[in-house]
Design a protein around this motif. Structure first.
Motif, PDB file in Angstrom:
ATOM      1  N   PRO A 113      35.603  -1.797 -48.805  1.00  0.00           N
ATOM      2  CA  PRO A 113      34.191  -1.711 -48.406  1.00  0.00           C
ATOM      3  C   PRO A 113      33.262  -1.190 -49.495  1.00  0.00           C
ATOM      4  CG  PRO A 113      35.595  -0.887 -46.640  1.00  0.00           C
ATOM      5  CD  PRO A 113      36.476  -1.094 -47.843  1.00  0.00           C
ATOM      6  N   PRO A 117      29.699  -6.425 -51.209  1.00  0.00           N
ATOM      7  CA  PRO A 117      28.259  -6.222 -50.943  1.00  0.00           C
ATOM      8  C   PRO A 117      28.014  -5.909 -49.472  1.00  0.00           C
ATOM      9  CG  PRO A 117      28.591  -8.136 -52.342  1.00  0.00           C
ATOM     10  CD  PRO A 117      29.963  -7.688 -51.908  1.00  0.00           C
ATOM     11  N   GLU A 118      27.098  -4.986 -49.220  1.00  0.00           N
ATOM     12  CA  GLU A 118      26.889  -4.524 -47.849  1.00  0.00           C
ATOM     13  C   GLU A 118      26.427  -5.646 -46.932  1.00  0.00           C
ATOM     14  OE1 GLU A 118      24.893  -0.665 -45.573  1.00  0.00           O
ATOM     15  OE2 GLU A 118      24.310  -1.178 -47.619  1.00  0.00           O
ATOM     16  N   THR A 121      29.437  -7.451 -45.625  1.00  0.00           N
ATOM     17  CA  THR A 121      30.069  -6.679 -44.558  1.00  0.00           C
ATOM     18  C   THR A 121      29.285  -6.794 -43.264  1.00  0.00           C
ATOM     19  OG1 THR A 121      30.910  -5.089 -46.191  1.00  0.00           O
ATOM     20  CG2 THR A 121      30.881  -4.388 -43.892  1.00  0.00           C
ATOM     21  N   ALA A 122      27.950  -6.766 -43.367  1.00  0.00           N
ATOM     22  CA  ALA A 122      27.102  -6.859 -42.179  1.00  0.00           C
ATOM     23  C   ALA A 122      27.270  -8.204 -41.487  1.00  0.00           C
ATOM     24  CB  ALA A 122      25.644  -6.640 -42.573  1.00  0.00           C
ATOM     25  N   SER A 125      30.768  -8.497 -39.947  1.00  0.00           N
ATOM     26  CA  SER A 125      30.887  -7.701 -38.717  1.00  0.00           C
ATOM     27  C   SER A 125      30.235  -8.418 -37.542  1.00  0.00           C
ATOM     28  CB  SER A 125      30.241  -6.328 -38.924  1.00  0.00           C
ATOM     29  OG  SER A 125      30.875  -5.614 -39.961  1.00  0.00           O
ATOM     30  N   HIS A 145      30.348   1.328 -38.422  1.00  0.00           N
ATOM     31  CA  HIS A 145      30.151   2.526 -39.252  1.00  0.00           C
ATOM     32  C   HIS A 145      31.479   3.188 -39.591  1.00  0.00           C
ATOM     33  CE1 HIS A 145      25.607   3.498 -38.806  1.00  0.00           C
ATOM     34  NE2 HIS A 145      25.820   2.199 -38.812  1.00  0.00           N
ATOM     35  N   PHE A 148      33.113   1.157 -42.566  1.00  0.00           N
ATOM     36  CA  PHE A 148      32.631   1.305 -43.941  1.00  0.00           C
ATOM     37  C   PHE A 148      32.524   2.761 -44.375  1.00  0.00           C
ATOM     38  CE2 PHE A 148      28.386   1.253 -41.838  1.00  0.00           C
ATOM     39  CZ  PHE A 148      27.801   2.345 -42.441  1.00  0.00           C
ATOM     40  N   CYS A 149      32.697   3.716 -43.444  1.00  0.00           N
ATOM     41  CA  CYS A 149      32.679   5.133 -43.838  1.00  0.00           C
ATOM     42  C   CYS A 149      34.052   5.629 -44.297  1.00  0.00           C
ATOM     43  CB  CYS A 149      32.204   5.997 -42.667  1.00  0.00           C
ATOM     44  SG  CYS A 149      30.422   5.993 -42.429  1.00  0.00           S
ATOM     45  N   SER A 206      26.592   7.214 -42.779  1.00  0.00           N
ATOM     46  CA  SER A 206      26.341   6.601 -41.471  1.00  0.00           C
ATOM     47  C   SER A 206      24.913   6.851 -41.017  1.00  0.00           C
ATOM     48  CB  SER A 206      27.326   7.155 -40.431  1.00  0.00           C
ATOM     49  OG  SER A 206      27.019   6.691 -39.137  1.00  0.00           O
ATOM     50  N   ASP A 209      22.412   4.556 -42.919  1.00  0.00           N
ATOM     51  CA  ASP A 209      22.644   3.117 -43.044  1.00  0.00           C
ATOM     52  C   ASP A 209      21.607   2.313 -42.258  1.00  0.00           C
ATOM     53  OD1 ASP A 209      24.515   0.775 -43.758  1.00  0.00           O
ATOM     54  OD2 ASP A 209      24.217   0.569 -41.589  1.00  0.00           O
ATOM     55  N   ILE A 212      23.731  -2.804 -42.280  1.00  0.00           N
ATOM     56  CA  ILE A 212      24.795  -3.161 -41.337  1.00  0.00           C
ATOM     57  C   ILE A 212      24.353  -2.880 -39.907  1.00  0.00           C
ATOM     58  CG2 ILE A 212      27.154  -2.608 -40.608  1.00  0.00           C
ATOM     59  CD1 ILE A 212      27.834  -2.118 -43.521  1.00  0.00           C
TER      60      ILE A 212
END
Length: 272
Positions: A113, A117-118, A121-122, A125, A145, A148-149, A206, A209, A212
């Protein structure tokens, strides 16, 4: 032993450093200063005032931001705690079980993660939750959360565990302690600074963010970053600057606390 290179001696080091600091922090300083602006304009200075901070808590948009802040705190605490537990288990597996098949792949998966790139991931998800028929809402935000945390919590926990010699646990087991007792009574207290630091880092990641969360939150569900974004789309108002400054202050305090806890843990380790 080779002498250490002093980067400050390189030509242009000071101007480049100043430029980087200005680019990074000047916008934050401007937002913080204008959050105390008495004027309703975000560009015209009207003197010092705390009106916009009062508006955050008592103004017409206060209920919306209050509920969004509660959602953010509940999700951040839950995601931080879950990610810290998983990261602690992963750190034990990676650092205390020796070599095993798939260890390199496991390390790559834990840190994936951080490299993806975020926005990818978004989207992934959202597609996953849609494919399994999971209704988007607070639960999907929490699951995303936690995912990716984990690497953010893992880094300080693993670093702390690597600095703790396994001789402590071996000595405990030589005195007839079980592996669980050696972990619970010896290793876990020594890892406490790293675990707390990992939790604080996961919590603030978190809490802050947006990307995401915006993809997986569903209709009618807001966290503080998404609520701020929704208000900004209608025009930037001074109360948004006040909320942003408050979030910045919380972030700075928690990141500093995480760093201090890590330093304390390192000092304690050197003393032992």
């Amino acid at each position: 032993m080779a002498a250490k290179t002093d980067l400050r001696r390189f030509t242009g080091f000071l101007p480049v450093t100043i430029l980087c600091l200005v680019v990074l922090y000047a916008p934050l300083i401007v937002v913080a200063v204008y959050s105390f602006n008495a004027s309703t304009s975000i560009t015209v200075w009207g003197g010092w005032s705390l009106d916009w901070y009062r508006d955050v808590f008592t103004g017409p948009e206060a209920p919306k931001f209050r509920q969004a802040a509660i959602n953010s705190l509940v999700i951040a605490v839950s995601a931080g705690a879950a990610a810290t537990i998983i990261a602690t288990a992963a750190a034990v597996a990676m650092n205390r079980t020796g070599a095993f098949r798939g260890k390199t792949a496991g390390f790559a998966l834990i840190n994936l993660p951080l490299m993806v790139p975020e926005v990818v991931t978004a989207v992934a998800s959202l597609v996953f939750f849609t494919a399994i028929g999971f209704t988007t809402g607070l639960a999907t935000i929490l699951i995303a959360h936690i995912t990716f945390c984990i690497p953010f919590a893992y880094l300080p926990i693993s670093a702390r565990m690597q600095s703790v010699s396994d001789s402590y646990e071996q000595a405990a087991m030589d005195l007839y302690a079980t592996p669980w007792q050696a972990f619970r009574l010896i290793l876990l207290p020594l890892m406490a600074p790293g675990i707390l630091s990992g939790f604080l880092l996961a919590f603030i990641i978190s809490l802050d963010d947006f990307l995401i969360t915006n993809f997986v939150k569903g209709a009618g569900v807001e966290t503080l970053p998404t609520a701020i974004f929704g208000s900004v789309k209608q025009g930037i108002k001074p109360n948004i600057m006040a909320i942003s400054t408050l979030m910045l202050g919380v972030s700075v305090v928690l990141v500093s606390l995480s760093w201090l806890i890590g330093r304390v843990g390192q000092s304690q380790q050197k003393q032992t």
